[in-house]
Design an enzyme around this catalytic site. Structure first.
Site, PDB file in Angstrom:
ATOM      1  N   SER A 125      36.744  28.389  47.464  1.00 55.80           N
ATOM      2  CA  SER A 125      35.870  27.921  48.723  1.00 55.80           C
ATOM      3  C   SER A 125      36.540  28.297  50.153  1.00 55.80           C
ATOM      4  O   SER A 125      35.641  28.002  51.267  1.00 55.80           O
ATOM      5  CB  SER A 125      35.953  26.626  48.703  1.00 55.80           C
ATOM      6  N   HIS A 146      30.747  32.035  44.961  1.00 50.18           N
ATOM      7  CA  HIS A 146      30.942  30.856  45.346  1.00 50.18           C
ATOM      8  C   HIS A 146      29.806  29.764  44.801  1.00 50.18           C
ATOM      9  O   HIS A 146      28.776  29.507  45.486  1.00 50.18           O
ATOM     10  CB  HIS A 146      31.012  30.694  46.932  1.00 50.18           C
ATOM     11  N   GLU A 158      26.925  31.525  46.734  1.00 48.58           N
ATOM     12  CA  GLU A 158      27.142  32.533  47.758  1.00 48.58           C
ATOM     13  C   GLU A 158      27.832  33.703  47.060  1.00 48.58           C
ATOM     14  O   GLU A 158      28.880  33.592  46.646  1.00 48.58           O
ATOM     15  CB  GLU A 158      28.094  31.842  48.691  1.00 48.58           C
ATOM     16  N   ASN A 196      29.952  26.600  54.524  1.00 48.08           N
ATOM     17  CA  ASN A 196      31.030  25.836  55.238  1.00 48.08           C
ATOM     18  C   ASN A 196      31.357  25.873  56.590  1.00 48.08           C
ATOM     19  O   ASN A 196      31.674  25.079  57.265  1.00 48.08           O
ATOM     20  CB  ASN A 196      32.249  25.829  54.442  1.00 48.08           C
TER      21      ASN A 196
HETATM   22  P1  NAI Z   1      40.069  21.551  39.339  1.00 45.70           P
HETATM   23  O1  NAI Z   1      41.711  21.019  39.761  1.00 45.70           O
HETATM   24  O2  NAI Z   1      39.170  20.535  38.691  1.00 45.70           O
HETATM   25  O3  NAI Z   1      40.179  22.749  38.190  1.00 45.70           O
HETATM   26  C1  NAI Z   1      41.118  23.891  38.129  1.00 45.70           C
HETATM   27  C2  NAI Z   1      41.682  23.976  36.821  1.00 45.70           C
HETATM   28  O4  NAI Z   1      42.328  25.405  36.868  1.00 45.70           O
HETATM   29  C3  NAI Z   1      42.355  23.154  36.383  1.00 45.70           C
HETATM   30  O5  NAI Z   1      41.876  22.810  35.086  1.00 45.70           O
HETATM   31  C4  NAI Z   1      43.914  23.844  36.123  1.00 45.70           C
HETATM   32  O6  NAI Z   1      44.502  23.340  35.078  1.00 45.70           O
HETATM   33  C5  NAI Z   1      43.531  25.045  36.061  1.00 45.70           C
HETATM   34  N1  NAI Z   1      44.472  26.154  36.555  1.00 45.70           N
HETATM   35  C6  NAI Z   1      45.386  25.851  37.518  1.00 45.70           C
HETATM   36  N2  NAI Z   1      46.171  27.217  37.778  1.00 45.70           N
HETATM   37  C7  NAI Z   1      45.532  28.045  36.764  1.00 45.70           C
HETATM   38  C8  NAI Z   1      45.918  29.320  36.330  1.00 45.70           C
HETATM   39  N3  NAI Z   1      47.009  29.794  37.361  1.00 45.70           N
HETATM   40  N4  NAI Z   1      45.537  29.852  35.411  1.00 45.70           N
HETATM   41  C9  NAI Z   1      44.766  29.291  34.586  1.00 45.70           C
HETATM   42  N5  NAI Z   1      44.147  27.956  34.736  1.00 45.70           N
HETATM   43  C10 NAI Z   1      44.705  27.216  35.893  1.00 45.70           C
HETATM   44  O7  NAI Z   1      39.723  22.310  40.679  1.00 45.70           O
HETATM   45  P2  NAI Z   1      38.113  22.584  40.953  1.00 45.70           P
HETATM   46  O8  NAI Z   1      37.463  21.618  41.821  1.00 45.70           O
HETATM   47  O9  NAI Z   1      37.346  23.139  39.765  1.00 45.70           O
HETATM   48  O10 NAI Z   1      38.238  24.009  41.873  1.00 45.70           O
HETATM   49  C11 NAI Z   1      38.644  25.420  41.313  1.00 45.70           C
HETATM   50  C12 NAI Z   1      38.449  26.386  42.368  1.00 45.70           C
HETATM   51  O11 NAI Z   1      36.755  26.125  42.813  1.00 45.70           O
HETATM   52  C13 NAI Z   1      39.157  26.268  43.451  1.00 45.70           C
HETATM   53  O12 NAI Z   1      39.273  27.671  44.121  1.00 45.70           O
HETATM   54  C14 NAI Z   1      38.121  25.578  44.603  1.00 45.70           C
HETATM   55  O13 NAI Z   1      38.530  25.996  45.901  1.00 45.70           O
HETATM   56  C15 NAI Z   1      36.939  26.149  44.226  1.00 45.70           C
HETATM   57  N6  NAI Z   1      35.527  25.162  44.576  1.00 45.70           N
HETATM   58  C16 NAI Z   1      35.744  23.855  44.343  1.00 45.70           C
HETATM   59  C17 NAI Z   1      34.789  23.266  44.751  1.00 45.70           C
HETATM   60  C18 NAI Z   1      34.836  21.601  44.393  1.00 45.70           C
HETATM   61  O14 NAI Z   1      33.762  21.087  45.130  1.00 45.70           O
HETATM   62  N7  NAI Z   1      35.715  21.384  43.532  1.00 45.70           N
HETATM   63  C19 NAI Z   1      33.433  24.052  45.214  1.00 45.70           C
HETATM   64  C20 NAI Z   1      33.429  25.115  45.242  1.00 45.70           C
HETATM   65  C21 NAI Z   1      34.634  26.020  45.097  1.00 45.70           C
END
Ligand code: NAI
Length: 509
Positions: A125, A146, A158, A196
């Site tokens: 993001s 995105h 996006e 954003n």
């Molecule tokens: P989250 O913390 O809910 O999930 C991330 C997952 O990735 C976790 O289950 C973790 O165990 C896993 N993980 C971490 N490092 C890893 C690796 N090296 N290899 C494999 N798995 C790994 O985070 P979320 O919210 O799902 O965000 C994920 C991505 O999406 C981030 O880049 C975030 O910036 C982006 N994003 C998040 C949004 C939101 O509102 N939460 C919206 C749009 C994008």
């Protein structure tokens, strides 16, 4: 070679099975694609698959999916463990922790495993797509994809081209996004991408207003809902998202834009973030919450019963003069019609971007009797007024009482160039124009992304066309003049079209 995005065995890998990864897996499987999902945390990918299975089952119970379709969609999601299992993917979408080095190292490993024509995409993001791709052997097959949270409900995606991304990659991602029943928009890499960036206009300008003591956060929320037509006020929104997300994103966008003043963050957000007062997730933010997590909101104070003996409306701003005079007639106000106000008249001015003080001084009006009324938006659900620092409370209350006499609430803010709604909406339009100017996205896509991704009542271009391009330009120009702050300088895209007197979406030949 162009990927056949409609092939029935199109296989999408999802790495990271958290809030975003599971949502992406869900829409990909629902769109008929084979999905492989993994996570570094033991059991997380399985939990995500089970979670999505329950959602599909619930959809079948509600009748929005057949039982067979739900079972087939679930069967298309396969939990995998090592990266080598992504070998057969046509596309891999990464949704892991938001950390540049961790993501880079993952893609570095992945690019040696997948086929040369496999597309690699990040759901980041805030990180630059160009930077993420920079060390890859084949950066041309890397792009941003995105999604928004919660993925199944938020239609927008996006699709972001980094500096070296090939067109065919974005075209394929657009088509795959549509196959996932999303509404993709295409853009080039920029800090904050599109949504954003525009969102900073809403939350940051609101924070600047409160920081300057113009109004309380509660008043800003009320005005942006009732006057601007937003579903949620900026502070309500920040409570929901959490300042631990909103503030670092604001700092990142500001830094990545080399301290462009338009994106300047504000201490209001920073100090709350430092103090851990983050919003709903810490049960305290700008609002306090009751046991059921309902915000505790003081009721609005009753309007004064006072009325002016006579009212004079300044003709300096023709549209505002006409709109306010019409309203005052409906309210039965004792209107004066002379070229100058009588000695005891309440003086009303209707500035665009100016504060009440500037109006009084430049128009030679008595600052003790001058009150400004915001006429940019229809004055139907709420009205906003402000006095100069010298306005006599008797005159301010008389203006308040008169404008509230039909039962419409009135917000009284302190003197400010551009009131509340004018400032916030003008900043949203200005940022929208700078996104168009930099060719990050087209005006049509900017409006589409903003309404879908941010739920604003209109996108920046539709706001400008509805309210008047020249008025938005006038607001920004006046604000820049009064503040002396380049934060408010109108973007050149906006300036040219305002000066030519055309819509902001006029196509260039
Ligand atoms: P989250 O913390 O809910 O999930 C991330 C997952 O990735 C976790 O289950 C973790 O165990 C896993 N993980 C971490 N490092 C890893 C690796 N090296 N290899 C494999 N798995 C790994 O985070 P979320 O919210 O799902 O965000 C994920 C991505 O999406 C981030 O880049 C975030 O910036 C982006 N994003 C998040 C949004 C939101 O509102 N939460 C919206 C749009 C994008």
């Amino acid at each position: 070679m162009q990927l056949d995005v409609n092939r029935s065995d199109l296989t999408v890998g999802v790495i990271g099975a958290g809030a975003m990864g599971r949502g992406i897996a869900q829409v990909a499987a629902a769109g008929g694609m084979q999905v492989l999902i993994s996570d570094s945390r033991e059991g997380a990918a399985r939990e995500a698959r089970d979670f999505v299975e329950k959602l599909f089952q619930r959809a079948a119970e509600k009748g929005s999916m057949t039982k067979d379709a739900a079972a087939a969609a679930t069967a298309r999601i396969r939990v995998v463990s090592g990266l080598t299992e992504f070998k057969a993917c046509h596309l891999v979408i990464e949704a892991i922790v938001e950390n540049l080095e961790v993501k880079r190292s993952l893609f570095g490993e992945l690019e040696d495993i997948v086929a040369p024509d496999c597309i690699l995409a990040s759901n980041t993001s805030s990180l630059s797509i160009t930077t993420l791709a920079a060390k890859l052997k084949a950066p041309q097959r890397f792009a941003g994809m995105h999604f928004f949270n919660p993925v199944p409900l938020m239609k927008l995606v996006e699709v972001i081209a980094g500096l070296r991304t090939e067109d065919r990659v974005c075209e394929a991602l657009m088509a795959i996004g549509r196959r996932m029943t999303r509404e993709p928009v295409r853009l080039t890499d920029a800090p904050g991408f599109l949504v954003n960036q525009v969102g900073r206009g809403f939350t940051l300008e609101a924070s600047h207003l409160v920081y300057e003591g113009v109004a309380s956060f509660l008043d800003v929320d009320r005005v942006m809902r009732d006057v601007g037509g937003f579903r949620m006020g900026p502070f309500e929104l920040m409570e929901l998202t959490g300042l631990d997300v909103t503030h670092p994103a604001s700092e990142a966008i500001y830094t990545q834009f080399f301290h462009e003043p338009r994106y300047r963050p504000n201490l209001i957000m920073r100090s709350r973030w430092d103090a851990g007062v983050l919003g709903r997730k810490t049960k305290k933010g700008f609002y306090d919450y009751d046991a059921e997590m309902k915000p505790i909101v003081a009721p609005e104070a009753a309007a004064p019963v006072a009325r002016p003996r006579s009212v004079w409306v300044s003709p300096a701003e023709a549209c505002g003069h006409a709109a306010l005079t019409e309203l005052l007639k409906q309210l039965g106000a004792p209107l004066e019609t002379g070229a100058r106000p009588g000695d005891a008249a309440l003086i009303l001015v209707t500035p665009l971007g100016e504060d009440a003080t500037t109006c009084a001084v430049e128009q030679g009006l008595d600052p003790k009797r001058t009150v400004a009324v915001d006429t940019l938006f229809p004055m139907v659900k709420r009205r906003t007024i402000m006095g100069t620092p010298l306005t006599d409370p008797v005159f301010r209350d008389a203006a308040h009482g008169l404008l509230a006499s039909s039962g419409v609430p009135v917000t009284v803010c302190r003197d400010s160039p551009g009131f509340i709604a004018q400032r916030v909406v003008a900043m949203i339009v200005n940022i929208g124009c700078s996104i168009a100017q930099s060719r990050t996205a087209t005006p049509a896509d900017i409006d589409k992304a903003v309404t879908l991704g941010l739920n604003y009542p209109r996108g920046p271009f539709a706001f400008a066309d509805t309210l008047g391009v020249h008025k938005i330009y006038a607001i920004l120009t006046a604000m820049q003049r009064i503040y002396g702050d380049p934060r408010y300088r109108p973007n050149i895209w906006l300036t040219r079209r305002a000066r030519l007197g055309v819509s902001l979406v006029t196509p260039e030949p």
